[in-house]
Design a protein around this motif. Structure first.
Motif, PDB file in Angstrom:
ATOM      1  N   THR A  58       0.828  -1.210   0.000  1.00 22.08           N
ATOM      2  CA  THR A  58       0.000   0.000   0.000  1.00 22.08           C
ATOM      3  C   THR A  58       0.860   1.257   0.000  1.00 22.08           C
ATOM      4  O   THR A  58       0.624   2.192  -0.782  1.00 22.08           O
ATOM      5  N   ILE A  59       1.868   1.282   0.860  1.00 22.19           N
ATOM      6  CA  ILE A  59       2.747   2.457   0.921  1.00 22.19           C
ATOM      7  C   ILE A  59       3.638   2.523  -0.309  1.00 22.19           C
ATOM      8  O   ILE A  59       3.907   3.614  -0.831  1.00 22.19           O
ATOM      9  N   ARG A  60       4.086   1.380  -0.804  1.00 25.43           N
ATOM     10  CA  ARG A  60       4.907   1.373  -2.021  1.00 25.43           C
ATOM     11  C   ARG A  60       4.193   2.085  -3.167  1.00 25.43           C
ATOM     12  O   ARG A  60       4.806   2.827  -3.932  1.00 25.43           O
ATOM     13  N   GLN A  61       2.904   1.854  -3.291  1.00 20.40           N
ATOM     14  CA  GLN A  61       2.139   2.448  -4.384  1.00 20.40           C
ATOM     15  C   GLN A  61       2.075   3.974  -4.290  1.00 20.40           C
ATOM     16  O   GLN A  61       1.879   4.652  -5.297  1.00 20.40           O
ATOM     17  N   ARG A  62       2.239   4.502  -3.086  1.00 17.79           N
ATOM     18  CA  ARG A  62       2.156   5.951  -2.912  1.00 17.79           C
ATOM     19  C   ARG A  62       3.467   6.655  -3.208  1.00 17.79           C
ATOM     20  O   ARG A  62       3.490   7.870  -3.425  1.00 17.79           O
ATOM     21  N   ARG A  63       4.564   5.930  -3.174  1.00 21.64           N
ATOM     22  CA  ARG A  63       5.871   6.589  -3.219  1.00 21.64           C
ATOM     23  C   ARG A  63       6.126   7.333  -4.537  1.00 21.64           C
ATOM     24  O   ARG A  63       6.540   8.494  -4.523  1.00 21.64           O
ATOM     25  N   GLN A  64       5.940   6.678  -5.677  1.00 19.36           N
ATOM     26  CA  GLN A  64       6.314   7.314  -6.931  1.00 19.36           C
ATOM     27  C   GLN A  64       5.507   8.571  -7.223  1.00 19.36           C
ATOM     28  O   GLN A  64       6.088   9.589  -7.651  1.00 19.36           O
ATOM     29  N   PRO A  65       4.188   8.562  -7.013  1.00 20.21           N
ATOM     30  CA  PRO A  65       3.465   9.839  -7.215  1.00 20.21           C
ATOM     31  C   PRO A  65       3.982  10.963  -6.324  1.00 20.21           C
ATOM     32  O   PRO A  65       4.055  12.118  -6.760  1.00 20.21           O
ATOM     33  N   GLN A  66       4.343  10.637  -5.088  1.00 17.32           N
ATOM     34  CA  GLN A  66       4.912  11.667  -4.211  1.00 17.32           C
ATOM     35  C   GLN A  66       6.255  12.153  -4.728  1.00 17.32           C
ATOM     36  O   GLN A  66       6.544  13.357  -4.707  1.00 17.32           O
ATOM     37  N   ILE A  67       7.092  11.227  -5.191  1.00 14.53           N
ATOM     38  CA  ILE A  67       8.383  11.608  -5.763  1.00 14.53           C
ATOM     39  C   ILE A  67       8.183  12.525  -6.960  1.00 14.53           C
ATOM     40  O   ILE A  67       8.843  13.571  -7.096  1.00 14.53           O
ATOM     41  N   ASP A  68       7.264  12.146  -7.843  1.00  6.27           N
ATOM     42  CA  ASP A  68       7.010  12.949  -9.044  1.00  6.27           C
ATOM     43  C   ASP A  68       6.549  14.354  -8.674  1.00  6.27           C
ATOM     44  O   ASP A  68       7.000  15.346  -9.277  1.00  6.27           O
ATOM     45  N   ARG A  69       5.665  14.463  -7.697  1.00  9.66           N
ATOM     46  CA  ARG A  69       5.179  15.783  -7.276  1.00  9.66           C
ATOM     47  C   ARG A  69       6.307  16.609  -6.675  1.00  9.66           C
ATOM     48  O   ARG A  69       6.435  17.808  -6.966  1.00  9.66           O
ATOM     49  N   ALA A  70       7.123  15.985  -5.847  1.00  8.03           N
ATOM     50  CA  ALA A  70       8.222  16.720  -5.213  1.00  8.03           C
ATOM     51  C   ALA A  70       9.206  17.238  -6.247  1.00  8.03           C
ATOM     52  O   ALA A  70       9.637  18.400  -6.185  1.00  8.03           O
ATOM     53  N   LEU A  71       9.574  16.401  -7.199  1.00 14.11           N
ATOM     54  CA  LEU A  71      10.554  16.797  -8.214  1.00 14.11           C
ATOM     55  C   LEU A  71       9.992  17.830  -9.184  1.00 14.11           C
ATOM     56  O   LEU A  71      10.759  18.546  -9.843  1.00 14.11           O
ATOM     57  N   SER A  72       8.672  17.907  -9.267  1.00 17.72           N
ATOM     58  CA  SER A  72       8.059  18.911 -10.150  1.00 17.72           C
ATOM     59  C   SER A  72       7.864  20.247  -9.458  1.00 17.72           C
ATOM     60  O   SER A  72       7.301  21.172 -10.044  1.00 17.72           O
ATOM     61  N   GLY A  73       8.314  20.359  -8.210  1.00 18.94           N
ATOM     62  CA  GLY A  73       8.254  21.636  -7.505  1.00 18.94           C
ATOM     63  C   GLY A  73       7.201  21.727  -6.428  1.00 18.94           C
ATOM     64  O   GLY A  73       6.958  22.813  -5.888  1.00 18.94           O
ATOM     65  N   ASP A  74       6.586  20.593  -6.065  1.00 15.52           N
ATOM     66  CA  ASP A  74       5.468  20.616  -5.120  1.00 15.52           C
ATOM     67  C   ASP A  74       5.828  19.973  -3.779  1.00 15.52           C
ATOM     68  O   ASP A  74       4.954  19.470  -3.071  1.00 15.52           O
ATOM     69  N   LEU A  75       7.122  19.988  -3.420  1.00 13.57           N
ATOM     70  CA  LEU A  75       7.535  19.339  -2.174  1.00 13.57           C
ATOM     71  C   LEU A  75       6.798  19.924  -0.969  1.00 13.57           C
ATOM     72  O   LEU A  75       6.402  19.187  -0.055  1.00 13.57           O
ATOM     73  N   ARG A  76       6.621  21.225  -0.929  1.00 13.28           N
ATOM     74  CA  ARG A  76       5.953  21.848   0.217  1.00 13.28           C
ATOM     75  C   ARG A  76       4.586  21.207   0.474  1.00 13.28           C
ATOM     76  O   ARG A  76       4.240  20.872   1.614  1.00 13.28           O
ATOM     77  N   HIS A  77       3.815  21.022  -0.587  1.00 14.23           N
ATOM     78  CA  HIS A  77       2.467  20.484  -0.400  1.00 14.23           C
ATOM     79  C   HIS A  77       2.484  18.986  -0.119  1.00 14.23           C
ATOM     80  O   HIS A  77       1.635  18.485   0.623  1.00 14.23           O
ATOM     81  N   VAL A  78       3.439  18.267  -0.674  1.00 11.87           N
ATOM     82  CA  VAL A  78       3.556  16.843  -0.340  1.00 11.87           C
ATOM     83  C   VAL A  78       3.816  16.681   1.148  1.00 11.87           C
ATOM     84  O   VAL A  78       3.164  15.861   1.828  1.00 11.87           O
TER      85      VAL A  78
END
Length: 229
Positions: free
Chosen positions: A94-114
């Protein structure tokens, strides 16, 4: 006096440990950030490369997971072990599935909101210190940045199970958690305590996932007792 190596949690720096080093002024305290490696094995190897020949080892959350990998790689160098609000098991699907979308958001400039919306709200117990602790957590995370977030997320995602590692450790051990920790709940800490029957299990009543910041006095008292055992 045995040096102490402190490993912080994900997207945290030395400020996670508050004034603990000042309380241990007679002891060498080494802060060991998890910022360079891409895997748990690499992170542990980098810390071992700069650590004293033998040391006490404490880690919180991801820091505890790295500490277990250090113990797996070099058990003869770890005199005593403290695991705070952490998890000895491999990542759940379950947690594994969440990791890549969070990584993608952070690298696109959205780390604050993640960090603000998806991660930090689950960290703390209810209490008056919440706002200040969350502000500090966000400040630490933004200071480290999205590339470190991605590295740490991948290392957590791909980590091995460490139950066998813990079952082989016979030194003084502390297993500590905040009562309200939703990320690493009580059964995981009871499992670690069971794997190390010589360990002391301590539950900090007025804390969640970050007892060093939420309820520092009883947390530091427990750590000092462990160091002096």
């Amino acid at each position: 006096m045995t040096p102490l190596v402190l490993i912080p949690g994900m997207m945290c720096d030395a400020r996670l440990w508050g004034d603990l080093p000042a309380r241990l002024a007679r002891r060498m305290v080494i802060h060991a950030p998890c910022t360079e490696g891409e895997t748990m094995a690499e992170l542990a190897g980098l810390i071992l490369a700069g650590a004293p020949p033998r040391f006490a080892l404490a880690g919180l959350s991801m820091g505890g997971i790295v500490a277990m990998e250090i113990l797996r790689q070099a058990p003869e160098r770890v005199e005593r072990l403290a695991l705070l609000d952490t998890n000895p098991f491999a990542e759940s699907e379950t947690i594994r599935q969440r990791r890549q979308p969070q990584i993608d958001r952070a690298l696109s400039g959205d780390l604050r909101h993640v960090m603000r919306d998806e991660m930090k709200p689950h960290y703390l117990a209810p209490g008056p210190r919440n706002a200040a602790v969350l502000d500090l957590c966000l400040e630490m995370a933004l200071g480290l940045g999205p590339k470190i977030f991605a590295r740490q997320s991948r290392a957590l995602r791909d980590r091995p199970d460490q139950t066998e590692t813990l079952s082989r450790f016979a030194g003084p051990a502390l297993v500590l958690m905040g009562r309200h920790d939703r990320l690493c709940p009580l059964p995981r800490h009871e499992a670690m305590h069971g794997l190390m029957p010589q360990s002391r299990l301590v539950i900090i009543e007025d804390a969640g996932h970050l007892p060093t910041l939420e309820s520092p006095e009883p947390t530091f008292d427990a750590l000092q007792t462990w160091l002096e055992a």
